[in-house]
Enzyme design. Structure first.
Site, PDB file in Angstrom:
ATOM      1  CB  ALA A 195      -0.910   0.002   1.224  1.00  0.00           C
ATOM      2  CB  ALA A 196       2.259   3.382  -2.053  1.00  0.00           C
ATOM      3  CB  SER A 197       0.773   8.188  -1.370  1.00  0.00           C
ATOM      4  OG  SER A 197       1.478   8.195  -2.583  1.00  0.00           O
ATOM      5  CG  LEU A 198      -2.077   6.655  -7.124  1.00  0.00           C
ATOM      6  CD1 LEU A 198      -2.797   7.974  -7.009  1.00  0.00           C
ATOM      7  CD2 LEU A 198      -1.278   6.592  -8.395  1.00  0.00           C
ATOM      8  N   GLY A 199      -2.445   4.104  -4.131  1.00  0.00           N
ATOM      9  CA  GLY A 199      -3.349   2.966  -4.130  1.00  0.00           C
ATOM     10  C   GLY A 199      -2.727   1.800  -3.395  1.00  0.00           C
ATOM     11  CD  GLN A 200      -5.628  -0.987  -0.174  1.00  0.00           C
ATOM     12  OE1 GLN A 200      -5.138  -0.286   0.712  1.00  0.00           O
ATOM     13  NE2 GLN A 200      -6.708  -1.745   0.040  1.00  0.00           N
ATOM     14  CB  VAL A 201      -0.632  -3.888  -5.184  1.00  0.00           C
ATOM     15  CG1 VAL A 201      -0.469  -5.093  -6.098  1.00  0.00           C
ATOM     16  CG2 VAL A 201      -0.316  -2.617  -5.941  1.00  0.00           C
ATOM     17  CE  LYS A 205      -1.426   1.389  -9.771  1.00  0.00           C
ATOM     18  NZ  LYS A 205      -0.272   2.284 -10.026  1.00  0.00           N
ATOM     19  CG  ASP A 232       8.173   7.993  -8.482  1.00  0.00           C
ATOM     20  OD1 ASP A 232       9.078   8.464  -7.777  1.00  0.00           O
ATOM     21  OD2 ASP A 232       7.166   7.426  -8.014  1.00  0.00           O
TER      22      ASP A 232
END
Length: 689
Positions: A196-202, A216, A350
């Site tokens: 999980a990160a700032s834009l979404g989760q997998v 995602k 990135d």
């Protein structure tokens, strides 16, 4: 729910030695700076906003996509000063308390004792502040040369280990976007997100056709927070630009560029197209791998991509246990980045450790294609020329490059800037420019930015961020790794093979100065280019011949003819002097001292060295040169060069003959005048009067 689930065991064992991390925790990490919620959720949360602002955040049109409209955002938040100031104080206060804690630790000598606690505090602050600040932490997590180890360890958690949002919300988004419940679409789906990160989760899943995939899902209710942070940052940038005269860069344009990229990142359809374009352009590079997109299971807020097992490049122990050479993969990444920035212009903005993985078969896997950017052709050529001029210490050319790259305006007086470049870089470079890294270059330039009218163009901010991030990973793997030394072979190859007029002119300026051919520069180019991947020396030779005998090659033909005249003239003069000396010595005539050999390498010696370099270049075949010779001899340009050489040699010989006659006549007159004015100067028997 009848959906068969996959155990997320790997989500708890990434840090275990030898464990092979799933490649797709990183895809969540794509989280770059912004998280875009679903259109329906966004519009629900912004129901009071003007329609123009809602359109700026999200659009139902797949063809139109998400777009960044700073004016609409500003119009919305100007009417809500309380919301803006609340958020501003919410940003400032945590950092103030963090700075106060550091001051207290330093005052009482507890820096080492409390360092881990402070590192955790910083990570938690960035996590709570949201996507934009998480992105700052991700960038810092790649800089072991800037950040202490304990901070580095904590900041790496921002790459893919943020708190997840509830599965129920993720499943709802999947159903809204793809038109069916997850169990109807996927044969398997992990019960919890693996990253999980700032834009979404997998999630890890499996299609009913058997393919293992990464699913995602985008976070909800984040677009408004992102736009608010962008608005605050843009307002501060405008204030700084207006208040501080030393700030010449257009900070607002830089923020707008960042905002545009972030809004593109909110659209997973756009990310899918980015991934496929990236694969078309760079998938043919050896040891590069880009996962496949499954379009039937992809929409604005849900992305389904091929699952790839892999290990973060910064997990050196696990990589070494698999027998993978991490340094080789970094070199592969550098070569890929060079092609992104300097060849096709479409680059991954990135490339942090969560987005670059080592596959079990030793390939470099790229993930997360949400934040991408473009470099225009003139900017690509300008960057190549800047590297060439820096490596060759041509600071006048470097100053002109900064004008082309829009760091300086065309009307800027370069007279004081050129020696400033020479002073800064000559002191910093030492023996070799290749020993510099990008951080060193930017550090050295920062001093000049304030003294001279430099400005940072908006497009450059993402480029330097990408390069410095990649360099940070390289330094983590090998502290002695020098990106510039690995880049110059590729730049040399481009100079020798690219037919673009800009680079042809740059090559001409590099090889010729004041009408003289700089053989050492050509040797350096050939020696470096042979180390580049996909370097075809036979292609170079063919292109060189084509260019040399084209209209654009007339300048080089003329200079080459002059160089040949100089070389042959010097050769014949030396041969004549040696022959005259030998004959006079043989017949017993009086001779001057033996001619002194010239210690300076002649053109023939340079040609011998170049021939040796060519022979040592992979793929070189001397037999392919033989058919070219008859074709070259019959070309009008060759005959014209022959006439220029013959004419030049004749003129040199005639000039030398006239000079010798005049010198002899002057000597005779001087001798006669000397006898008349002083008849006793030389008397028979050698006596003097």
């Amino acid at each position: 729910m009848n959906l068969k689930t996959v155990s997320p065991a790997s989500s708890k064992s990434y840090s275990q030695p030898g464990h092979q991390e799933p490649a797709y925790p990183a895809i969540a990490e794509d989280t770059t700076a912004i998280v875009a919620p679903t259109v329906s959720v966004e519009r629900a949360s912004l129901s009071v906003a003007p329609s123009k602002f809602a359109t700026a955040i999200a659009s139902d049109s797949d063809t139109e996509g998400l777009r960044y409209d700073p004016e609409a955002i500003a119009e919305y938040y100007r009417q809500r000063p309380l919301q803006v100031w609340t958020r501003f104080l919410g940003i400032v206060w945590p950092f103030f308390t963090f700075a106060a804690g550091l001051w207290w630790d330093r005052k009482w000598g507890r820096i080492a004792e409390n360092q881990r606690r402070r590192a955790i505090q910083l990570r938690e602050i960035l996590t709570k502040l949201g996507p934009a600040y998480i992105k700052v932490g991700q960038a810092l997590s790649t800089r072991p040369d800037l950040v202490p180890p304990l901070y580095l360890e904590e900041l790496t958690h921002l790459q893919d280990q943020l708190p997840p949002f509830p599965n129920e919300v993720a499943y709802q988004f999947i159903e809204e976007e793809l038109g069916a419940r997850p169990e109807e679409l996927y044969a398997e789906l992990s019960p919890d997100p693996l990253a999980a990160a700032s834009l979404g989760q997998v999630y890890k899943g499996k299609l009913k056709t058997g393919e293992v995939v990464a699913v995602k899902v985008q976070r909800p209710d984040l677009a408004q927070k992102i736009t608010l942070d962008l608005y605050i940052g843009r307002s501060l940038a405008a204030w700084a630009k207006k208040t501080f005269k030393l700030v010449r860069s257009d900070l607002v344009a830089i923020l707008d560029e960042f905002g545009s990229r972030i809004f593109e990142e909110m659209d997973y359809i756009q990310e899918g197209h980015n991934a496929e374009r990236f694969e078309r352009l760079y998938g043919n590079i050896p040891d590069i791998y880009i996962p496949k997109i499954y379009w039937e299971y992809t929409q604005r807020r849900v992305l389904t991509m091929e699952w790839v097992n892999g290990t973060k490049l910064t997990n050196l122990d696990a990589i070494q246990q698999q027998g993978i050479d991490a340094r080789h993969l970094i070199e592969v990444g550098v070569q890929c980045s060079l092609r992104q920035l300097l060849e096709h212009g479409f680059f991954h903005a990135d490339p942090h450790p969560g987005n670059l993985l080592a596959s079990p078969d030793g390939k470099l896997v790229y993930l997360d294609f949400g934040m991408m950017s473009e470099v225009k052709p003139y900017q690509r050529y300008g960057l190549i020329e800047a590297v060439v001029h820096l490596v060759n210490r041509d600071f006048e050319g470097l100053a002109r490059d900064y004008v082309k790259l829009e760091f300086l305006t065309p009307d800027t007086d370069l007279t004081p800037i050129i020696p400033a470049f020479a002073s800064v870089f000559n002191n910093a470079l030492g023996a070799s420019v290749a020993e510099l890294n990008f951080k060193s270059i930017t550090d050295q330039l920062s001093a000049l930015m304030y003294e001279y009218p430099f400005r940072v163009p908006a497009y450059y901010a993402l480029i330097i961020r990408s390069l410095v991030t990649l360099e940070g990973i390289a330094i983590y793997i090998d502290p002695e790794f020098k990106v510039l030394s690995k880049a110059y072979p590729y730049v040399s190859k481009r100079l020798l093979t690219d037919p673009a007029p800009e680079l042809r002119n740059s090559l001409r300026d590099l090889l010729f100065k004041d009408g003289k051919f700089r053989w050492n520069r050509l040797e350096n180019l050939l020696r470096n280019a042979r180390s580049s991947q996909d370097y075809d020396i036979n292609q170079v030779l063919n292109q060189t011949v084509d260019f040399l005998f084209s209209d654009r090659g007339e300048f080089i033909r003329k200079n080459l003819a002059d160089e040949i005249v100089n070389s042959l003239d010097a050769l014949t003069r030396n041969a004549l002097q040696n022959f005259t000396y030998a004959v006079r010595e043989r017949v017993g005539l009086w001779v001057n001292e033996k001619p002194i050999a010239n210690d300076t390498p002649s053109s023939l010696e340079h040609i011998k060295r170049i021939w040796q370099i060519l022979q040592e270049t992979p793929g070189f075949d001397a037999q392919q040169l033989l058919p070219l010779i008859p074709k070259l001899l019959v070309k009008p340009e060759t005959q014209q060069m022959g006439q220029q050489v013959a004419s030049g040699l004749a003129q040199r010989a005639a000039a030398r003959l006239i000079r010798e006659i005049l010198v002899a006549e002057e000597g005779d007159r001087s001798q006669q005048n000397g006898h008349k004015s002083n008849p006793r100067l030389a008397l028979p028997g050698g006596t003097r009067g």
